[in-house]
Design an enzyme around this catalytic site. Sequence first.
Site, PDB file in Angstrom:
ATOM      1  N   LYS A  38       0.821  -1.118   0.147  1.00  0.00           N
ATOM      2  CA  LYS A  38      -0.097   0.057  -0.006  1.00  0.00           C
ATOM      3  C   LYS A  38       1.000   1.227   0.083  1.00  0.00           C
ATOM      4  O   LYS A  38       0.469   2.060  -0.748  1.00  0.00           O
ATOM      5  CB  LYS A  38      -0.849   0.085   1.305  1.00  0.00           C
ATOM      6  CG  LYS A  38      -1.792  -1.137   1.346  1.00  0.00           C
ATOM      7  CD  LYS A  38      -2.890  -0.849   2.565  1.00  0.00           C
ATOM      8  CE  LYS A  38      -2.320  -1.075   4.004  1.00  0.00           C
ATOM      9  NZ  LYS A  38      -1.720  -2.225   4.219  1.00  0.00           N
ATOM     10  N   ARG A  85      -9.631   0.739   8.816  1.00  0.00           N
ATOM     11  CA  ARG A  85      -9.148  -0.587   8.969  1.00  0.00           C
ATOM     12  C   ARG A  85     -10.177  -1.458   9.726  1.00  0.00           C
ATOM     13  O   ARG A  85      -9.961  -2.796   9.985  1.00  0.00           O
ATOM     14  CB  ARG A  85      -7.741  -0.643   9.917  1.00  0.00           C
ATOM     15  CG  ARG A  85      -6.481  -0.731   9.280  1.00  0.00           C
ATOM     16  CD  ARG A  85      -5.551  -0.685  10.148  1.00  0.00           C
ATOM     17  NE  ARG A  85      -4.284  -1.315   9.893  1.00  0.00           N
ATOM     18  CZ  ARG A  85      -3.049  -0.479   9.512  1.00  0.00           C
ATOM     19  NH1 ARG A  85      -3.230   0.601   8.919  1.00  0.00           N
ATOM     20  NH2 ARG A  85      -1.906  -1.404   9.297  1.00  0.00           N
ATOM     21  N   ARG A  95      11.644  -5.818   5.209  1.00  0.00           N
ATOM     22  CA  ARG A  95      11.467  -4.158   4.941  1.00  0.00           C
ATOM     23  C   ARG A  95      12.341  -3.350   6.079  1.00  0.00           C
ATOM     24  O   ARG A  95      12.557  -3.563   7.262  1.00  0.00           O
ATOM     25  CB  ARG A  95       9.973  -3.838   5.329  1.00  0.00           C
ATOM     26  CG  ARG A  95       9.605  -2.571   5.212  1.00  0.00           C
ATOM     27  CD  ARG A  95       8.213  -2.103   4.881  1.00  0.00           C
ATOM     28  NE  ARG A  95       7.450  -2.441   6.165  1.00  0.00           N
ATOM     29  CZ  ARG A  95       6.066  -2.392   6.354  1.00  0.00           C
ATOM     30  NH1 ARG A  95       5.317  -1.975   5.326  1.00  0.00           N
ATOM     31  NH2 ARG A  95       5.465  -2.481   7.653  1.00  0.00           N
ATOM     32  N   ARG A 147      11.036  -1.140  11.222  1.00  0.00           N
ATOM     33  CA  ARG A 147      10.254  -0.724  12.318  1.00  0.00           C
ATOM     34  C   ARG A 147      10.038  -1.833  13.345  1.00  0.00           C
ATOM     35  O   ARG A 147      10.099  -2.819  13.344  1.00  0.00           O
ATOM     36  CB  ARG A 147       8.767  -0.761  11.392  1.00  0.00           C
ATOM     37  CG  ARG A 147       8.729   0.575  10.652  1.00  0.00           C
ATOM     38  CD  ARG A 147       7.360   0.403   9.578  1.00  0.00           C
ATOM     39  NE  ARG A 147       6.326  -0.057  10.377  1.00  0.00           N
ATOM     40  CZ  ARG A 147       4.980  -0.056   9.570  1.00  0.00           C
ATOM     41  NH1 ARG A 147       4.914   0.396   8.439  1.00  0.00           N
ATOM     42  NH2 ARG A 147       4.183  -0.492   9.909  1.00  0.00           N
ATOM     43  N   ARG A 206       0.005  -8.625  13.805  1.00  0.00           N
ATOM     44  CA  ARG A 206      -0.797  -7.603  12.803  1.00  0.00           C
ATOM     45  C   ARG A 206      -1.624  -8.475  11.707  1.00  0.00           C
ATOM     46  O   ARG A 206      -2.508  -7.934  11.299  1.00  0.00           O
ATOM     47  CB  ARG A 206       0.408  -6.765  12.155  1.00  0.00           C
ATOM     48  CG  ARG A 206       0.918  -6.030  13.179  1.00  0.00           C
ATOM     49  CD  ARG A 206       2.266  -5.097  12.836  1.00  0.00           C
ATOM     50  NE  ARG A 206       2.024  -4.555  11.491  1.00  0.00           N
ATOM     51  CZ  ARG A 206       2.950  -4.384  10.689  1.00  0.00           C
ATOM     52  NH1 ARG A 206       4.290  -4.886  10.620  1.00  0.00           N
ATOM     53  NH2 ARG A 206       2.828  -3.507   9.452  1.00  0.00           N
TER      54      ARG A 206
HETATM   55  P1  AMP Z   1       0.919   0.728   9.050  1.00  0.00           P
HETATM   56  O1  AMP Z   1       1.953   1.750   8.897  1.00  0.00           O
HETATM   57  O2  AMP Z   1      -0.337   1.026   8.292  1.00  0.00           O
HETATM   58  O3  AMP Z   1       1.341  -0.874   8.852  1.00  0.00           O
HETATM   59  O4  AMP Z   1       0.082   0.907  10.403  1.00  0.00           O
HETATM   60  C1  AMP Z   1       1.088   0.727  11.562  1.00  0.00           C
HETATM   61  C2  AMP Z   1       0.386   0.717  12.921  1.00  0.00           C
HETATM   62  O5  AMP Z   1      -0.463   1.974  13.228  1.00  0.00           O
HETATM   63  C3  AMP Z   1      -0.810  -0.515  12.705  1.00  0.00           C
HETATM   64  O6  AMP Z   1      -0.322  -1.823  13.195  1.00  0.00           O
HETATM   65  C4  AMP Z   1      -1.710   0.291  13.990  1.00  0.00           C
HETATM   66  O7  AMP Z   1      -1.290  -0.012  15.290  1.00  0.00           O
HETATM   67  C5  AMP Z   1      -1.783   1.721  13.617  1.00  0.00           C
HETATM   68  N1  AMP Z   1      -2.756   2.125  12.977  1.00  0.00           N
HETATM   69  C6  AMP Z   1      -2.400   2.424  11.344  1.00  0.00           C
HETATM   70  N2  AMP Z   1      -3.756   2.961  10.763  1.00  0.00           N
HETATM   71  C7  AMP Z   1      -4.558   2.346  11.611  1.00  0.00           C
HETATM   72  C8  AMP Z   1      -6.171   2.696  11.488  1.00  0.00           C
HETATM   73  N3  AMP Z   1      -6.581   2.961  10.653  1.00  0.00           N
HETATM   74  N4  AMP Z   1      -6.612   2.142  12.768  1.00  0.00           N
HETATM   75  C9  AMP Z   1      -5.970   1.766  13.846  1.00  0.00           C
HETATM   76  N5  AMP Z   1      -4.866   1.417  14.084  1.00  0.00           N
HETATM   77  C10 AMP Z   1      -4.195   1.957  12.845  1.00  0.00           C
END
Ligand code: AMP
Length: 222
Positions: free
Chosen positions: A13, A88, A124, A157, A168
């Site tokens: 994404k 999400r 990553r 990360r 996740r």
């Molecule tokens: P990402 O970078 O999109 O993988 O997001 C990293 C982390 O941020 C996720 O594992 C969640 O803990 C938090 N996060 C990101 N987007 C959301 C969302 N829409 N709702 C809730 N938590 C989020």
Amino acid sequence: MRIILLGPPGCGKGTQGQLLEKQYGLPKISTGDLLRKAVKEKSTLGKKAEAAMNRGELVSDEVVVEMVKERIYKEDCRLGYILDGFPRTIFQAGRLEETGPLCPQLVLDIEISEQTAVERLSARRICSKCGAIFNILAKMPEKEGVCDICEGKLIQRNDDAPDVIRKRLRVYFEYTKPLIEYYRKRKLYHSVNGEGKVKVVFAEVCSILDKEILGDEINKTV
Ligand code: AMP
């Protein structure tokens, strides 16, 4: 053009969103990036989000919805946005729908297998300065550990650790995957095969957008 990028962690994404941002000149809004920035700055929002993020769990709906609403009402989203990592949950999708003229027009679900997700996330690396995404197996930086774009330090990360990756993915299956049905019913859903090379996936993404949205806008003007 108001687009949602859906799909499990590691599906691309972020990478596809960056390419779309360049191609169509729309802002890519990554809730993960916004939350990581808040954590780094130790803001109130960051303090609320940090523990859940480190555990690989979702940050509370209210916190994320407010953050996104504030962002999409900004001037640069007038012509549209690319949402990466939001919604999400079904609750978040409902709140986004309530924004009326700012509600999404198209959902692109980038599909990959669970095995691909684990492999990609483990390899990553991201730039600690500009957020560019690398992969030590498939998209190596020219200089080891250094960002090709801004020479920032590449880091892994916290939530790309093996046990957090598994968590996740479980969270994705339980809370986010139901959005597929949600958007299918609303006829906004399109799936893209995310297993191929970045360029191949991007070509498929663009062809859907050109057909579904730009085609529609052209039809309206003739
Ligand atoms: P990402 O970078 O999109 O993988 O997001 C990293 C982390 O941020 C996720 O594992 C969640 O803990 C938090 N996060 C990101 N987007 C959301 C969302 N829409 N709702 C809730 N938590 C989020």
